[in-house]
Design an enzyme around this catalytic site. Sequence first.
Site, PDB file in Angstrom:
ATOM      1  N   ASP A  41       0.931  -3.625   8.213  1.00  0.00           N
ATOM      2  CA  ASP A  41       0.819  -2.449   9.086  1.00  0.00           C
ATOM      3  C   ASP A  41       0.083  -2.785  10.381  1.00  0.00           C
ATOM      4  O   ASP A  41      -0.574  -1.932  10.970  1.00  0.00           O
ATOM      5  CB  ASP A  41       0.119  -1.300   8.358  1.00  0.00           C
ATOM      6  CG  ASP A  41      -1.311  -1.641   7.940  1.00  0.00           C
ATOM      7  OD1 ASP A  41      -1.727  -2.806   8.122  1.00  0.00           O
ATOM      8  OD2 ASP A  41      -2.020  -0.739   7.446  1.00  0.00           O
ATOM      9  N   ASN A  93      44.787   4.027  36.464  1.00  0.00           N
ATOM     10  CA  ASN A  93      44.006   5.247  36.704  1.00  0.00           C
ATOM     11  C   ASN A  93      44.385   6.303  35.668  1.00  0.00           C
ATOM     12  O   ASN A  93      45.566   6.643  35.515  1.00  0.00           O
ATOM     13  CB  ASN A  93      44.276   5.784  38.110  1.00  0.00           C
ATOM     14  CG  ASN A  93      43.394   6.975  38.436  1.00  0.00           C
ATOM     15  OD1 ASN A  93      42.255   6.834  38.852  1.00  0.00           O
ATOM     16  ND2 ASN A  93      43.937   8.173  38.232  1.00  0.00           N
ATOM     17  N   HIS A 131      37.119  11.602  35.050  1.00  0.00           N
ATOM     18  CA  HIS A 131      36.611  12.928  34.682  1.00  0.00           C
ATOM     19  C   HIS A 131      37.183  13.412  33.357  1.00  0.00           C
ATOM     20  O   HIS A 131      38.368  13.294  33.102  1.00  0.00           O
ATOM     21  CB  HIS A 131      36.984  14.007  35.718  1.00  0.00           C
ATOM     22  CG  HIS A 131      37.186  13.532  37.095  1.00  0.00           C
ATOM     23  ND1 HIS A 131      36.161  13.419  38.000  1.00  0.00           N
ATOM     24  CD2 HIS A 131      38.308  13.130  37.752  1.00  0.00           C
ATOM     25  CE1 HIS A 131      36.634  12.979  39.147  1.00  0.00           C
ATOM     26  NE2 HIS A 131      37.937  12.792  39.021  1.00  0.00           N
ATOM     27  N   GLY A 170       0.803  -1.221   0.000  1.00  0.00           N
ATOM     28  CA  GLY A 170       0.000   0.000   0.000  1.00  0.00           C
ATOM     29  C   GLY A 170       0.833   1.268   0.000  1.00  0.00           C
ATOM     30  O   GLY A 170       1.954   1.293   0.501  1.00  0.00           O
TER      31      GLY A 170
END
Length: 451
Positions: free
Chosen positions: A102, A376, A362, A11
Amino acid sequence: MQRNAVILAAGKGTRMKSNKYKVLHKVAGKSMVEHVLTNVKNAGVNQIVTIVGHGAEDVKETLGNQSLYSYQEEQLGTAHAVKMANEHLKEVEGTTLVVCGDTPLITAHTLQKLIEHHESTHAQATVLSATAQIPFGYGRIVRDEQRRLQRIVEEKDASEAQKALTEISSGIFAFDNRVLFSKLEEVKNDNAQGEYYLPDVISLILAENGVAEVYHTDDFNEIMGVNDRVMLSNAEKALQQRINIEHMRNGVTIIDPTTTFIGPDVKIGMDTIIEPGVRINGETVIGEEAVIGQYSEINNSHIGSQVDIKQSVINDSIVGDKTKVGPFAQLRPGSNLGSDVKVGNFVEVKKADLKDGAKVSHLSYIGDAEIGERTNIGCGSITVNYDGVNKFKTVVGKDAFIGCNTNLVAPVTVGDGVLIAAGSTITDNVPNESLALARARQITKEGYLKK
């Protein structure tokens, strides 16, 4: 018994007012036709034929080799659409399911029950029906005095008495395959729309005293078709509610289901908490006792147990058990975090392995890198991985300490137990257990500003 399916996906979808092919609009992160195909497959169907028209190549690209395809050049009705599958199914034995592309809310369970009812009653055709509070727009199920199916009449062809009926046709059928393709040749288009209606196959069967059945579902949402953006939104809400309820019943806490969006293929372990505003998509797997903080987004990733994620974005990555991510971190594709890792606020990780216990707390960028156990990475440190043409890799060993504001210019290797002084720009390899310092000497001129 051979079980086949025809998915109607040709469609135009003009009411969607979109350049995108209608069945490719997404509900809960997947296109409508993908939902339909998945549930058809899970209902035990052996062979699927998808009828395509406008946007055919896009549908084929989406579904790939999960389906065969037939092309409907002109949209002349549902019977005409099914007839296009002649090339694949005309000589096949067994049951053929016909489903609209659908209807993303239809479940494999209901389709399976429809097929079982059809086969157990030895019917030549069976229609899936539901009861609608507002039946406008749907074909009506017309029964005789013994409650047997008499016919299905479309809205535009219905009398006022028929329009008052609330049992509606879903547009989903099960047929004896040989009967279906035989009767399709007899369907005519003498109706208000001038189209070839698939329900007319049932009328032809009944006219010859054949057996046509009705299987009723109590969940109207399952047969909801999508023709415009309003209906698309309604389908999204209904499917999301279904998904969230299933997770909650399986032991997941969802603080606010109305603002939580979880894809249909996501798996979440018991005692995990999902906070408001979270989006989890794709084939994401989350372990037990994790906390997914508000406004986080996770796509196609594997998240371990007891993980804590705060307001972060994670794409195509792996996060190990007991790892903490965020707030405001981003894991880009290819990131692999081990157990008990910390990726803190405003950290971006891309295509990097952070081994168990590594910490990037950070304001850092770690890309194309391997960071060893318990290392670290100090605040503001960067792996300088790109020279404008190529990407290069940074390797940092275990138990290293990278001071704040360090630039690691790739390709470079930093050994185990190394200490990099803050503010350094490291361009050469650093051997194990070494101190590396690469910055200009500080010059202080006392009393300079008094001159």
